[in-house]
Motif scaffolding. Structure first.
Motif, PDB file in Angstrom:
ATOM      1  N   ASP A 193       0.797  -1.228   0.000  1.00 50.35           N
ATOM      2  CA  ASP A 193       0.000   0.000   0.000  1.00 50.35           C
ATOM      3  C   ASP A 193       0.833   1.283   0.000  1.00 50.35           C
ATOM      4  OD1 ASP A 193      -2.382  -1.521   0.147  1.00 50.35           O
ATOM      5  OD2 ASP A 193      -2.138  -1.704   2.315  1.00 50.35           O
ATOM      6  N   ARG A 194       2.113   1.193  -0.227  1.00 54.25           N
ATOM      7  CA  ARG A 194       2.989   2.373  -0.132  1.00 54.25           C
ATOM      8  C   ARG A 194       2.607   3.474  -1.120  1.00 54.25           C
ATOM      9  NH1 ARG A 194       7.537   3.354   2.617  1.00 54.25           N
ATOM     10  NH2 ARG A 194       8.827   5.048   1.859  1.00 54.25           N
ATOM     11  N   LYS A 195       2.127   3.117  -2.288  1.00 59.60           N
ATOM     12  CA  LYS A 195       1.773   4.119  -3.304  1.00 59.60           C
ATOM     13  C   LYS A 195       0.481   4.863  -2.960  1.00 59.60           C
ATOM     14  CE  LYS A 195      -0.679   0.871  -6.314  1.00 59.60           C
ATOM     15  NZ  LYS A 195      -1.648   0.657  -5.303  1.00 59.60           N
ATOM     16  N   ASP A 196      -0.366   4.279  -2.114  1.00 58.61           N
ATOM     17  CA  ASP A 196      -1.649   4.886  -1.748  1.00 58.61           C
ATOM     18  C   ASP A 196      -1.458   5.822  -0.557  1.00 58.61           C
ATOM     19  OD1 ASP A 196      -2.936   3.359  -3.698  1.00 58.61           O
ATOM     20  OD2 ASP A 196      -3.180   1.690  -2.299  1.00 58.61           O
ATOM     21  N   LYS A 197      -1.631   7.100  -0.780  1.00 59.60           N
ATOM     22  CA  LYS A 197      -1.455   8.100   0.280  1.00 59.60           C
ATOM     23  C   LYS A 197      -2.816   8.426   0.897  1.00 59.60           C
ATOM     24  CE  LYS A 197       2.887   8.656  -0.865  1.00 59.60           C
ATOM     25  NZ  LYS A 197       3.780   7.617  -0.459  1.00 59.60           N
ATOM     26  N   HIS A 198      -3.371   7.467   1.647  1.00 63.00           N
ATOM     27  CA  HIS A 198      -4.707   7.624   2.217  1.00 63.00           C
ATOM     28  C   HIS A 198      -4.659   7.825   3.722  1.00 63.00           C
ATOM     29  CE1 HIS A 198      -6.186   5.068  -1.370  1.00 63.00           C
ATOM     30  NE2 HIS A 198      -6.229   6.350  -1.658  1.00 63.00           N
ATOM     31  N   LEU A 199      -5.415   8.793   4.184  1.00 65.15           N
ATOM     32  CA  LEU A 199      -5.693   8.926   5.599  1.00 65.15           C
ATOM     33  C   LEU A 199      -6.847   7.992   5.911  1.00 65.15           C
ATOM     34  CD1 LEU A 199      -5.561  12.776   5.596  1.00 65.15           C
ATOM     35  CD2 LEU A 199      -3.968  11.320   6.836  1.00 65.15           C
ATOM     36  N   THR A 200      -6.915   7.504   7.136  1.00 62.48           N
ATOM     37  CA  THR A 200      -7.964   6.551   7.507  1.00 62.48           C
ATOM     38  C   THR A 200      -8.632   6.999   8.794  1.00 62.48           C
ATOM     39  OG1 THR A 200      -6.735   4.724   6.511  1.00 62.48           O
ATOM     40  CG2 THR A 200      -8.448   4.133   8.090  1.00 62.48           C
ATOM     41  N   ILE A 201      -9.955   6.942   8.801  1.00 66.53           N
ATOM     42  CA  ILE A 201     -10.740   7.104  10.022  1.00 66.53           C
ATOM     43  C   ILE A 201     -11.462   5.787  10.228  1.00 66.53           C
ATOM     44  CG2 ILE A 201     -12.623   8.329  11.165  1.00 66.53           C
ATOM     45  CD1 ILE A 201     -11.929  10.759   9.402  1.00 66.53           C
ATOM     46  N   ALA A 202     -11.216   5.139  11.369  1.00 68.22           N
ATOM     47  CA  ALA A 202     -11.806   3.835  11.663  1.00 68.22           C
ATOM     48  C   ALA A 202     -12.716   3.952  12.880  1.00 68.22           C
ATOM     49  CB  ALA A 202     -10.711   2.809  11.929  1.00 68.22           C
ATOM     50  N   TRP A 203     -13.899   3.371  12.785  1.00 74.55           N
ATOM     51  CA  TRP A 203     -14.885   3.385  13.868  1.00 74.55           C
ATOM     52  C   TRP A 203     -15.147   1.949  14.281  1.00 74.55           C
ATOM     53  CZ3 TRP A 203     -20.723   3.746  12.645  1.00 74.55           C
ATOM     54  CH2 TRP A 203     -21.470   3.711  13.815  1.00 74.55           C
ATOM     55  N   ASN A 204     -14.903   1.632  15.537  1.00 72.70           N
ATOM     56  CA  ASN A 204     -15.139   0.279  16.058  1.00 72.70           C
ATOM     57  C   ASN A 204     -16.594   0.173  16.514  1.00 72.70           C
ATOM     58  OD1 ASN A 204     -15.073  -2.242  17.150  1.00 72.70           O
ATOM     59  ND2 ASN A 204     -13.682  -1.742  18.826  1.00 72.70           N
ATOM     60  N   ARG A 205     -17.410  -0.497  15.713  1.00 70.71           N
ATOM     61  CA  ARG A 205     -18.833  -0.663  16.034  1.00 70.71           C
ATOM     62  C   ARG A 205     -19.081  -1.856  16.945  1.00 70.71           C
ATOM     63  NH1 ARG A 205     -22.012  -2.265  12.167  1.00 70.71           N
ATOM     64  NH2 ARG A 205     -20.317  -3.404  11.214  1.00 70.71           N
TER      65      ARG A 205
END
Length: 98
Positions: free
Chosen positions: A31-43
């Motif tokens: 995934d190094r080429k993907d410059k994504h920020l992530t917001i994760a919600w634990n349901r």
């Protein structure tokens, strides 16, 4: 389920992952080429999240923000709702690009 929004004119990208059994990110690998920020919600219930292979408790109902250069994985990814987006998605105006 994975949903994707992309704006080809502005190069903005936003992904939504829900009920995914294999949701993770390997920044120093695939995934190094993907410059994504992530917001994760634990349901779901409390679970562990491994960020750069360091284990943390991810409490039920909590939200976690992850940077583009972090690798992560969850013990129960199907209980996590995640939004991943790039800079072009959240940056309304970029004065550096002419």
């Amino acid at each position: 389920m994975k949903l994707e929004y992309s704006n080809s004119r502005k190069r903005g990208l936003c992904n939504l992952s829900v009920y995914e059994d294999t949701f993770d990110r390997a920044f120093y690998g695939r995934d190094r080429k993907d410059k994504h920020l992530t917001i994760a919600w634990n349901r779901g219930e409390d679970q562990y999240v491994y960020i750069d292979e360091v284990r943390f408790i991810f409490p039920a109902g909590c939200i976690l923000c992850l940077m583009i250069n972090q690798s992560f994985r969850f013990t129960t990814p199907s209980e996590v709702v995640a939004w991943q987006f790039n800079r072009d998605f959240y940056c309304i105006e970029d004065l550096t690009r002419k």
